[in-house]
Design a protein around this motif. Structure first.
Motif, short mmCIF file in Angstrom:
data_model
loop_
_atom_site.label_atom_id
_atom_site.label_comp_id
_atom_site.label_asym_id
_atom_site.label_seq_id
_atom_site.Cartn_x
_atom_site.Cartn_y
_atom_site.Cartn_z
N ARG A 50 29.02 85.02 61.74
CA ARG A 50 27.97 84.79 60.74
C ARG A 50 27.34 86.11 60.30
O ARG A 50 26.94 86.24 59.14
N LEU A 53 29.60 87.65 57.84
CA LEU A 53 29.59 87.00 56.53
C LEU A 53 28.27 87.20 55.80
O LEU A 53 28.05 86.62 54.74
N GLY A 54 27.37 87.99 56.40
CA GLY A 54 26.10 88.23 55.74
C GLY A 54 25.19 87.01 55.75
O GLY A 54 24.26 86.92 54.95
N LEU A 55 25.47 86.06 56.64
CA LEU A 55 24.61 84.88 56.74
C LEU A 55 23.43 85.19 57.65
O LEU A 55 22.31 84.79 57.40
N LEU A 56 23.71 85.91 58.73
CA LEU A 56 22.66 86.35 59.64
C LEU A 56 22.49 87.85 59.47
O LEU A 56 23.46 88.57 59.22
N ARG A 57 21.27 88.29 59.64
CA ARG A 57 20.99 89.71 59.50
C ARG A 57 21.05 90.34 60.88
O ARG A 57 20.43 89.84 61.81
N TRP A 71 25.73 92.51 54.63
CA TRP A 71 24.46 91.90 54.21
C TRP A 71 24.17 92.24 52.75
O TRP A 71 23.92 91.36 51.93
N HIS A 78 32.73 88.79 49.55
CA HIS A 78 33.24 87.43 49.76
C HIS A 78 34.35 87.06 48.79
O HIS A 78 35.09 86.11 49.02
N TYR A 83 36.89 81.86 54.60
CA TYR A 83 36.27 81.54 55.89
C TYR A 83 36.48 80.06 56.23
O TYR A 83 36.36 79.20 55.36
N GLU B 407 26.11 77.25 54.34
CA GLU B 407 26.89 78.34 54.93
C GLU B 407 28.26 78.45 54.27
O GLU B 407 28.74 79.54 53.95
N LEU B 410 27.78 79.96 50.83
CA LEU B 410 27.38 81.37 50.85
C LEU B 410 28.50 82.26 51.37
O LEU B 410 28.50 83.47 51.14
N ALA B 411 29.45 81.69 52.11
CA ALA B 411 30.59 82.48 52.57
C ALA B 411 31.54 82.74 51.41
O ALA B 411 32.42 83.60 51.50
N ALA B 412 31.40 81.99 50.33
CA ALA B 412 32.14 82.26 49.10
C ALA B 412 31.31 83.26 48.29
O ALA B 412 30.16 83.51 48.63
N PRO B 413 31.89 83.84 47.23
CA PRO B 413 31.10 84.80 46.45
C PRO B 413 30.00 84.11 45.64
O PRO B 413 30.08 84.02 44.42
N ARG B 416 22.79 84.27 47.02
CA ARG B 416 21.77 83.34 47.50
C ARG B 416 20.81 82.94 46.39
O ARG B 416 20.34 81.81 46.34
N ARG B 555 16.53 85.18 50.09
CA ARG B 555 17.40 86.35 50.13
C ARG B 555 17.25 87.09 51.45
O ARG B 555 18.16 87.73 51.94
N ARG B 557 16.29 85.92 54.55
CA ARG B 557 16.30 85.28 55.87
C ARG B 557 17.72 84.92 56.34
O ARG B 557 18.67 85.00 55.57
N ASP B 558 17.78 84.52 57.62
CA ASP B 558 19.04 84.08 58.20
C ASP B 558 19.41 82.70 57.66
O ASP B 558 18.54 81.89 57.39
N VAL B 559 20.70 82.46 57.54
CA VAL B 559 21.21 81.12 57.19
C VAL B 559 22.29 80.76 58.20
O VAL B 559 23.24 81.51 58.34
#
Ligand SMILES: Nc1ncnc2c1ncn2[C@@H]1O[C@H](COP(=O)(O)OP(=O)(O)OP(=O)(O)O)[C@@H](O)[C@H]1O
Ligand SMILES: [Mg+2]
Lengths: 357, 561
Positions: A50, A53-57, A71, A78, A83, B407, B410-413, B416, B555, B557-559
């Motif tokens: 994650r 994938l830039g989902l978590l910082r 990030w 992407h 994924y 998720e 967002l894993a695709a291009p 957010r 933009r 925060r965590d997802v």
């Protein structure tokens, strides 16, 4: 100028509240390489993915993905990867075909012919609503969507969970083809046979830290060979040799483990004892695995129901003597340059060559 | 979702066996389907403990607070009589009760007449949610499978859900009775009032038990039960406006039955027998239906779908629109009908006021025309409906995230900003669509009964004037979803506050600043007042700032978070 590697992670840390999910993790995946990513439940594999994938910082460390910052450059990067999440949840009211098309279009369109071939190979009916698919079929939808995309990197989090053996075989072929086409693959998995079959390199993590990384060959080198021998003379003398572990004798029949470095010396000694029968089993990934999974740091959350109790305890016993092995291998790795160890001993001692003694 | 075919399960040998067993004396089967319902009930109560305690205390607290506040705001009989005059207006009747006791408007009569409707709606929502949570929602996420594979009877979850709901409703009744009696109202009447409310709650719990058998998804089951509630509320309101004290249409509505006990005025218990009878019918129906379906399946079976996606389904906006399609269609139809219902009352309003000198005086005082005041009052309700839709719709983005599907996107291009922005855009467009439908419904109906085609435009403006307020509420909800998703459900508080301020602000004599906490408090009462462009623009700017903050928060925060 060389192209940057697909994935380059150094000292990655990530906490959720008090839970330190990643604690200085290292991982690299070269271009066009299939990299296995292993570790017990809760080790931090999905969290690492994650972050990638830039989902978590990330809290700390450096992470590079296809030469970019996962990030900041998420959207750009992407376009070049696909994924499959560890837990596939799709839109229950859409059909499988609609989901594949949607995900493909988010990527900027997908190859209809390739889609058709993949549907055929995975024997997937695209007209069923996602809600009515079985677990394995939902997994296939995500796989087809990812494999149909034309990308440089595939990020797969336990992609074969729920697939039947036939479909696993199809998956294996698809990954081989992707590799042949130059696609890099990061494959998190609990299925050792799959990793052994597919992966060029393997990274094993535990408690958010990398404990082993390198090619499978170099890792095999680090573990012990199982030897079963029948000799005409009493084999008991072998027990005292350096590099011999878990020695058990039943009359003239002896079973023991030998460190890779000691193999030559031990076989020499065996033949001098009048060898009548010899079976050498190469170290399996499973053995390597159990060595790292079984020998756990004290962390109450890390309970792996997948590990049989017996194995677990026998491992615990064996790891007592592992200290020497780990030290040996760390000195070995520095010379070979192929493998590295970032782990601590069971009691947290830093490993130093002095332990070899 | 297009559920069409009714699945009737062919009789299996197991069915035959079961029938043979039920025929036998001392058949164990009578108890088997309910095995462990008791254990399950304790478990469910523990799990829902906090949720239900909050509901019960909030409902009881509101009732008790209103009782004290009303005593303070309307201290003399003359004050209360003035209030009674307002409550005899069509809008007053529509949003309260049949108006028993308005001739001698005591505190008790006031509570029963004006508070009942809202409290019953709230209890009904609580009951519907509880039943669906423990039946269909449980099946949907697989929890029921684990339980039923254990030694729990097949129909135990249904019994548990209804039992827990009844317990919660009775708890409300007990606490409300104690509160009202404690405030000095007659004990028996208070008990009848509270019991009527609680029984209405159980009725809608029963409705949800039936819809939970029909729909495969908790969302569908809840939506259908809420739609029934909406119809019941409207039927009661229209029935009472058409014939003061309640006409035939009113008596079709379970909401009316509780109001028809006439507590504190001329108490009678018999209408509650209707509630009890309907509960029995609904529970029996739910059990019958549950026997004819498999675990996890509904009775309405979805068909297969297309093998390829339509070219329209290509990004987060079209996906969200597609996911919400059926919901939006449902809301649009509902709001069109609701608007038309209000609009069709225009004529009745005029003749009603013409026949009532006291009413005529009330309207003469305000200076606005009778129909305009009425229209302004009812269109606020339409605006509140649109706001409720907007919150539910943007919270969908959050539930998509919790389910792990954000998720995947967002894993695709997909940026957010684009994802949450799509959610906001789809929601805003659908909210405007709802208001247009409501305004047209109101306008067409009013034009039809009065023969004045000009009313269509006039009513459309009166409805659309609420768009900025709806956008502000959408902005607040989006900010919560974007920046602090854990608190996203708190967005409902804004809607609830807007509702309380809009409906009870005047009744409870709330201070001006409290009314202005609701964006609807800023919107002029069109057509009784003029459109104020400055206020409208101000609300739009606030909404835009909130949405910008939401996108920035998402933009950063965590997802998933
Ligand atoms: N959002 C979160 N909030 C709190 N803790 C989390 C969150 N996500 C992960 N964790 C914790 O981080 C640790 C690593 O979890 P992760 O899902 O990465 O493990 P994993 O290696 O993928 O395990 P598995 O093999 O079971 O999939 C666990 O201890 C988990 O409980
Ligand atoms: Mg995982």
């Amino acid at each position: 100028m060389t192209t940057p590697s697909a994935v380059e992670i150094r000292g990655l840390t990530k906490s959720f509240g008090d839970v330190r999910a990643l604690d200085g993790l290292d991982l690299s995946v070269a271009r066009g390489e299939v990299a296995g990513f292993l570790g017990p439940n809760g080790a931090g594999k999905s969290t690492t993915i994650r972050v990638l994938l830039g989902l978590l910082r990330a809290d700390g460390g450096t992470v590079r993905l296809l030469g970019g910052d996962p990030w900041a450059d998420a959207v750009e990067l992407h376009r070049r990867l696909a994924y499959v999440p560890g837990e596939v949840t799709l839109w229950p009211t859409l059909t499988g075909g609609e989901v594949i098309d949607l995900l493909g279009r988010l990527h900027g369109g997908l190859d209809a012919a390739r889609r058709a071939v993949l549907l055929e190979r995975f024997e997937l009916d695209p007209t069923k609503k996602v809600r009515t698919y079985s677990k394995g079929n939902r997994q296939k939808v995500a796989l087809v969507a990812a494999l149909a995309a034309d990308v440089e990197l595939l990020v797969l989090d336990e992609p074969t969970a729920g697939l039947d053996p036939l479909m696993e075989e199809v998956f294996t072929e698809c990954i081989r083809e992707a590799k042949a086409a130059g696609t890099a693959v990061l494959l998190s998995s609990h299925i050792l046979a799959e990793v052994e079959k597919l992966c060029d390199t393997v990274t094993i993590i535990r408690n958010g830290r990398t404990v082993e990384a390198g090619t499978l060959e170099s890792m095999r080198h680090l573990t012990r060979t199982t030897v079963t021998a029948v000799t005409s003379a009493d084999p008991a003398v072998l027990a005292g040799l350096p590099g011999v572990h878990d020695f058990a004798a039943d009359g003239h029949r002896a079973t023991f483990l030998v460190d890779a470095e000691a193999l030559a010396a031990v076989t020499g000694r065996l033949s001098s004892l009048g060898l009548t029968s010899l079976v050498c089993a190469p170290p399996s990934l499973e053995q390597l695995f159990l060595q790292h999974y079984g020998d756990r740091l004290p962390a109450p959350e890390q309970v792996d129901p997948g590990l049989p109790r017996g194995d677990h305890t026998s491992r615990m016993r064996r790891t007592r003597g592992d200290h020497g092995l780990m030290a040996t291998s760390s000195s070995h790795s520095s010379s070979s340059g192929q493998s590295q160890r970032a782990g601590d001993g069971p009691d947290g001692d830093p490993i130093t060559p002095e332990h070899v003694g | 979702m297009v559920p069409t075919v009714i699945r009737s399960r062919p009789s299996t040998s197991a069915d035959v066996n079961r029938r043979a067993m039920t025929a036998a004396p001392l058949s164990p089967d009578r108890s088997v389907p309910f095995t462990r319902a008791g254990t399950l009930l304790r478990f469910a109560a523990r799990r829902d403990r906090r949720r239900l305690v909050i509901w019960v205390l909030a409902l009881a607290g509101i009732t008790v607070y209103a009782t004290t506040a009303l005593g303070a705001v309307y201290p003399t009989a003359a004050d209360r009589q003035a209030r009674a005059a307002v409550m005899q207006t069509p809008a007053g009747i529509l949003f309260s009760g049949p108006g028993y006791g308005t001739r001698d408007y005591t505190l008790g009569a006031m509570i029963a007449n004006e508070l009942g409707l809202s409290v019953m709606i709230a209890i009904a929502i609580m009951s519907i949610q509880t039943v669906v949570r423990h039946t269909r929602a449980e099946e949907e996420d697989g929890g029921a499978e684990l339980l039923l594979a254990g030694s729990v009877g097949r129909r135990a979850p249904l019994v548990t859900a209804l039992g827990l709901t009844a317990l919660a409703d009775v708890a409300v009744a007990v606490v409300v009775t104690a509160g009202l009696a404690g405030a000095g109202l007659a004990l028996v009447d208070s008990a009848a009032l509270a019991l009527g409310w609680a029984l209405t709650g159980v009725v809608f719990g029963g409705v949800a038990a039936v819809t939970a058998q029909l729909f495969e998804q908790a969302r569908g089951a809840t939506g259908a039960a809420l739609a029934v509630l909406g119809v019941a509320v409207v039927a009661r309101g229209v029935g009472d406006v058409l014939r003061p004290g309640g006409g035939p249409l009113s008596w079709l509505s379970p909401i009316a039955w509780a109001q028809q006990t006439r507590p504190y005025v001329d108490l009678r218990w018999t209408p509650l027998l209707l509630s009890v009878a309907l509960i029995a019918v609904l529970v029996a129906a739910a059990h019958r239906l549950s026997r004819h379906r498999d675990l996890g399946a509904g009775l309405l079976v979805p068909r297969r779908g297309p093998a390829t996606a339509s070219p329209l389904l290509a990004g987060p906006a079209s996906l969200l629109a597609r996911l919400q399609r059926d919901t939006v269609i449902g809301w649009t139809i509902a709001l069109f009908i609701l608007g038309a219902t209000f609009g069709s009352l225009t004529d009745a309003v005029i003749s009603m006021v013409a026949n009532n000198r006291q009413l005529a005086r009330v309207f003469a005082l305000t200076g606005a025309s009778i129909t305009d005041s009425f229209t302004a009052a009812v269109t606020v309700e339409l605006g509140l409906c649109a706001a409720a839709f907007a919150v539910a719709s943007i919270l969908r983005v959050r539930s998509e995230e919790s389910a792990g599907r954000v998720e995947l996107m967002l894993a695709a291009p997909v940026h957010r900003r684009r994802l949450l922005g799509s959610g906001v855009a789809v929601t805003a467009s659908a909210s405007v669509l709802l208001l247009v439908a409501a305004g047209l419904g109101e306008g067409f109906a009013a034009a039809a009964v009065s023969g004045d085609a000009g009313l269509v435009g006039r009513y459309l403006v009166a409805t659309l004037v609420h768009v900025p307020a709806v956008l502000v509420i959408l902005g607040v909800a989006a900010l919560l979803v974007g920046a602090v998703p854990r608190f996203a459900p708190l967005a409902w508080l804004v809607v609830v506050w807007a509702l309380v301020a809009g409906m009870f602000g005047q009744l409870l004599g709330l201070p001006g600043w409290a009314l202005k906490l609701s964006p609807f408090g800023w919107t002029p009462k069109v057509p009784a007042e003029h459109v104020n462009v400055l206020v409208q623009a101000g609300l739009v700017v606030v909404a835009a700032l909130l949405i910008a903050a939401a996108l920035a928060g998402f933009r950063a925060r965590d997802v998933p978070a």
